[in-house]
Design an enzyme around this catalytic site. Structure first.
Site, PDB file in Angstrom:
ATOM      1  CE1 TYR A  44      -3.171  -2.904   0.232  1.00 11.38           C
ATOM      2  CE2 TYR A  44      -3.459  -2.474   2.563  1.00 11.38           C
ATOM      3  CZ  TYR A  44      -3.759  -3.203   1.441  1.00 11.38           C
ATOM      4  OH  TYR A  44      -4.671  -4.229   1.512  1.00 11.38           O
ATOM      5  CG  PHE A  55     -13.328  -4.761  -1.742  1.00 13.93           C
ATOM      6  CD1 PHE A  55     -12.400  -3.778  -1.438  1.00 13.93           C
ATOM      7  CD2 PHE A  55     -13.210  -5.420  -2.966  1.00 13.93           C
ATOM      8  CE1 PHE A  55     -11.367  -3.454  -2.320  1.00 13.93           C
ATOM      9  CE2 PHE A  55     -12.191  -5.112  -3.854  1.00 13.93           C
ATOM     10  CZ  PHE A  55     -11.269  -4.130  -3.527  1.00 13.93           C
ATOM     11  N   PRO A  56     -15.504  -4.768   2.799  1.00 17.58           N
ATOM     12  CG  PRO A  56     -15.035  -3.985   4.947  1.00 17.58           C
ATOM     13  CD  PRO A  56     -14.361  -4.376   3.666  1.00 17.58           C
ATOM     14  N   GLY A 101     -17.945  -2.617   0.164  1.00 18.93           N
ATOM     15  CA  GLY A 101     -18.039  -2.594  -1.297  1.00 18.93           C
ATOM     16  C   GLY A 101     -16.751  -2.153  -1.961  1.00 18.93           C
ATOM     17  N   GLY A 102     -15.785  -1.664  -1.173  1.00 21.86           N
ATOM     18  CA  GLY A 102     -14.476  -1.312  -1.734  1.00 21.86           C
ATOM     19  C   GLY A 102     -14.457   0.060  -2.373  1.00 21.86           C
ATOM     20  CG  PHE A 103     -11.258   0.905  -4.994  1.00 25.01           C
ATOM     21  CD1 PHE A 103     -10.377   1.826  -4.433  1.00 25.01           C
ATOM     22  CD2 PHE A 103     -10.822  -0.394  -5.159  1.00 25.01           C
ATOM     23  CE1 PHE A 103      -9.087   1.458  -4.054  1.00 25.01           C
ATOM     24  CE2 PHE A 103      -9.539  -0.780  -4.787  1.00 25.01           C
ATOM     25  CZ  PHE A 103      -8.669   0.149  -4.226  1.00 25.01           C
ATOM     26  CB  THR A 104     -17.810   1.379  -6.400  1.00 22.82           C
ATOM     27  OG1 THR A 104     -16.776   1.514  -7.360  1.00 22.82           O
ATOM     28  CG2 THR A 104     -19.028   2.154  -6.825  1.00 22.82           C
ATOM     29  CG  LEU A 128     -21.899  -2.589  -0.277  1.00 25.12           C
ATOM     30  CD1 LEU A 128     -22.244  -3.191   1.083  1.00 25.12           C
ATOM     31  CD2 LEU A 128     -22.153  -3.592  -1.397  1.00 25.12           C
TER      32      LEU A 128
END
Ligand SMILES: NC(=O)c1ccc[n+]([C@@H]2O[C@H](COP(=O)([O-])OP(=O)(O)OC[C@H]3O[C@@H](n4cnc5c(N)ncnc54)[C@H](OP(=O)(O)O)[C@@H]3O)[C@@H](O)[C@H]2O)c1
Length: 292
Positions: A63, A213-214, A216-219, A221
């Site tokens: 990262y 991505f709990p 939804g991640g980069f987008t 939910l």
């Protein structure tokens, strides 16, 4: 399917951690590449997380690269005794920030040493072997060669516990035949539930499942059902998504990622949110069937 046990802690390796943890990936620059936009804010998020009771932080030296681990060290070292920092190896970044597999013995060994140096640790508490055989998600294939390298690094005392990330159930089974697996970190959330049977299997065996991505991640939910349930409960959609994960199984550890103190507070408060049965029924409709 949904666990009645809402214990707030779980044993990860041989350490007890609060199930509400923190994922540090959002602290690097855009695209998880380069320095943060606001360095002081990034340090403050880490400090507030720990001050609020977070004792499980998920990170990686890829990262940034190196950026997030150095921020963690600057913000938190000397580390509190109860803090468990979980890192992952198995990928690298090129000069444009692309994510590439890095599973050779040399790359894995270098990655462990990079993590030790940048975090300022003598031993890494948990290292996830991040498998990247296919850019689109988990793909079948033996993980024996890289996992044997990591197990050797563990035998040399550089790593205390081993986890697996971005893996199929068959790879988890293969991994468990090679060495003890403390946790599995895969893509999972309200809308992406391929791992449902795997979560239940790991819960039976006391192995942590840590969804990445709990939210939804980069987008993050978006769902009208989620928004309606949240409005009814006087909560935010992200809090409902986390509360659902918290209730889904006792071995699920939450590592939502944020670069914002306001979002951090909101996410930590989600552990207190109770979902009534009609909300759980409604939320089940969000799940989309996905195949590997
Ligand atoms: N093993 C792997 O392959 C892998 C892959 C991806 C991630 N991870 C780990 O999993 C952790 C979590 O994943 P993630 O950070 O990618 O995704 P995530 O937690 O699902 O979502 C992060 C996104 O949600 C936003 N967000 C967070 N809290 C919010 C809130 N309360 N309201 C509205 N938006 C909110 C964040 O933006 P703001 O910064 O604006 O809050 C960010 O855009 C990472 O930090 C990383 O440690 C592992």
């Amino acid at each position: 399917m949904l666990a009645a046990d809402q214990s707030k802690t779980f044993t990860l390796g041989n350490r007890t951690v609060n199930r509400s943890g923190y994922g540090a990936m959002q602290l690097a620059g855009p695209g998880v590449f380069g320095p943060p936009k606001d360095r002081d804010a990034a340090l403050s998020v880490l400090q507030e997380a720990v001050a609020s009771g977070v004792n499980h932080i998920d990170t990686s030296d890829f990262y940034g690269p190196h950026v997030t681990n150095r921020l963690i060290r600057e913000a938190l070292a000397p580390y509190p005794d109860d803090l468990v920092i979980v890192t992952k190896i198995g990928a690298r970044r090129d000069n444009e920030g692309s994510w590439l597999p890095a599973l050779s013995p040399e790359a894995l060994t270098t990655a462990v040493h990079d993590n030790l140096r940048n975090l300022g640790l003598d031993v890494l508490e948990v290292v996830n072997l991040r498998i990247m055989l296919n850019p689109h998600g988990p793909a079948e294939g033996s993980i024996e060669a890289p996992l044997t390298v990591l197990a050797e690094l563990q035998r040399r005392g550089l790593v205390r516990h081993i986890g697996l990330s971005n893996v199929t159930p068959a790879q988890v089974a293969e991994g468990r035949r090679i060495c003890e697996i403390a946790c599995v970190q895969n893509h999972y959330n309200l809308a992406h539930r391929t791992d449902d049977p795997l979560i239940d299997e790991l819960a039976r065996d006391g192995i942590a499942y840590v969804p990445f991505f709990p939210l939804g991640g980069f987008t993050p939910l978006q769902s009208s059902i989620l928004s309606e349930v949240a409005a009814r409960l006087n909560a935010t959609p992200m809090q409902v998504a986390l509360a659902w994960l918290f209730r889904r199984a006792p071995n699920i550890l939450l590592i939502p990622g944020t670069s914002s103190i306001a979002h951090l507070r909101e996410n930590l408060a989600a552990a207190e949110l109770k979902l009534p049965p009609d909300a759980i029924t409604a939320l089940a409709r969000i799940a989309v069937s996905s195949t590997r």
